[in-house]
Scaffold this active site. Structure first.
Site, PDB file in Angstrom:
ATOM      1  N   LYS A  71       1.208  -1.260   0.070  1.00  0.00           N
ATOM      2  CA  LYS A  71       0.058   0.098   0.072  1.00  0.00           C
ATOM      3  C   LYS A  71       0.844   1.308  -0.134  1.00  0.00           C
ATOM      4  CE  LYS A  71      -2.824   2.496   3.120  1.00  0.00           C
ATOM      5  NZ  LYS A  71      -2.804   2.423   4.661  1.00  0.00           N
ATOM      6  N   ASP A 124      -6.848   1.413   0.779  1.00  0.00           N
ATOM      7  CA  ASP A 124      -6.849   1.728   2.062  1.00  0.00           C
ATOM      8  C   ASP A 124      -8.292   1.394   2.754  1.00  0.00           C
ATOM      9  OD1 ASP A 124      -8.678   3.560   1.285  1.00  0.00           O
ATOM     10  OD2 ASP A 124      -7.525   5.235   2.672  1.00  0.00           O
TER      11      ASP A 124
END
Ligand code: SF4
Length: 218
Positions: free
Chosen positions: A127, A146
């Protein structure tokens, strides 16, 4: 009112993108930064913490450690003191100093441009690597997933999975590569302002007429 009858299909991805892009013309990375190193520090700090809170802390961090070389030589306790309010501060301080040391030792003090090299840095997962590549370097290597992207992806019927990497794999074929970084920002903006976790404001949503989850939460 609760909707009844057959659930709607997922709307076409391009329609979602077009409407959100019109609704949020200023959607961008909310973490304040001037360069890839600052964005990397801010993204590490943003784990389990709001971007607003990170933005309160980073000016002091960047003033004291403007370059990877300075942060690499920092004492962990000094870094902890500055970043304390972001939570999990011991782990984060360890990651920040370790990340800076790795940048100095292995990358000449530069933040690398590849997914593999970024993910090899302490405290950096897929991420975070996607955030750096997409926002600091304009490289759309993947889609940042997210909590907002995961929630909206499910509500909009674009994925059924829980694991962020699997969600990313579901989203990737639906959107053109050039749109991946912006797509994350759009979904995050929409998740923060309208499609809230507990009580989405479907009545105010630009996707209300096409969303398979519209009015299911009221
Ligand atoms: S219609 Fe409701 S559930 Fe669907 S995206 Fe909009 S706010 Fe979220």
């Amino acid at each position: 009112m609760k909707r009844t009858g057959k659930p709607k299909k997922a709307p076409p991805a391009r329609l979602i993108f077009r409407r959100l892009a019109r609704a949020y013309p200023d959607a961008t990375c909310a973490l304040h930064h001037q360069n890839a190193f600052e964005l990397l520090c801010a993204t590490i700090l943003s784990a389990q913490c709001t971007d607003a809170r990170v933005n309160l802390v980073t000016p002091a961090l960047f003033a004291r450690y403007p370059m990877p070389q300075a942060l690499a030589a920092a004492s962990q306790s000094d870094v902890e003191e500055i970043i304390k309010s972001t939570g999990f501060f011991r782990n984060k301080a360890r990651s920040l100093v370790g990340m800076a040391q790795a940048l100095v030792a292995e990358h000449g003090g530069e933040v690398p441009h590849s997914m593999a090299a970024l993910q090899a840095l302490p405290g950096v997962g897929r991420k975070t690597a996607n955030v750096i590549l997409g926002n600091a370097y304009g490289i759309n290597e993947g889609i940042t997933v997210d909590t907002h992207v995961a929630r909206l992806g499910k509500r909009l019927g674009l994925t059924r999975r829980d694991d962020p990497v699997k969600i990313e794999l579901d989203l990737i074929p639906l959107f053109p590569r050039k749109d991946w970084a912006l797509l994350s920002h759009l979904l995050i903006f929409h998740g923060r302002q309208v499609c809230l976790a507990r009580k989405p404001k479907c009545g105010e949503c630009v996707l209300d007429d096409v969303c398979p989850s519209a009015r299911l939460f009221t």
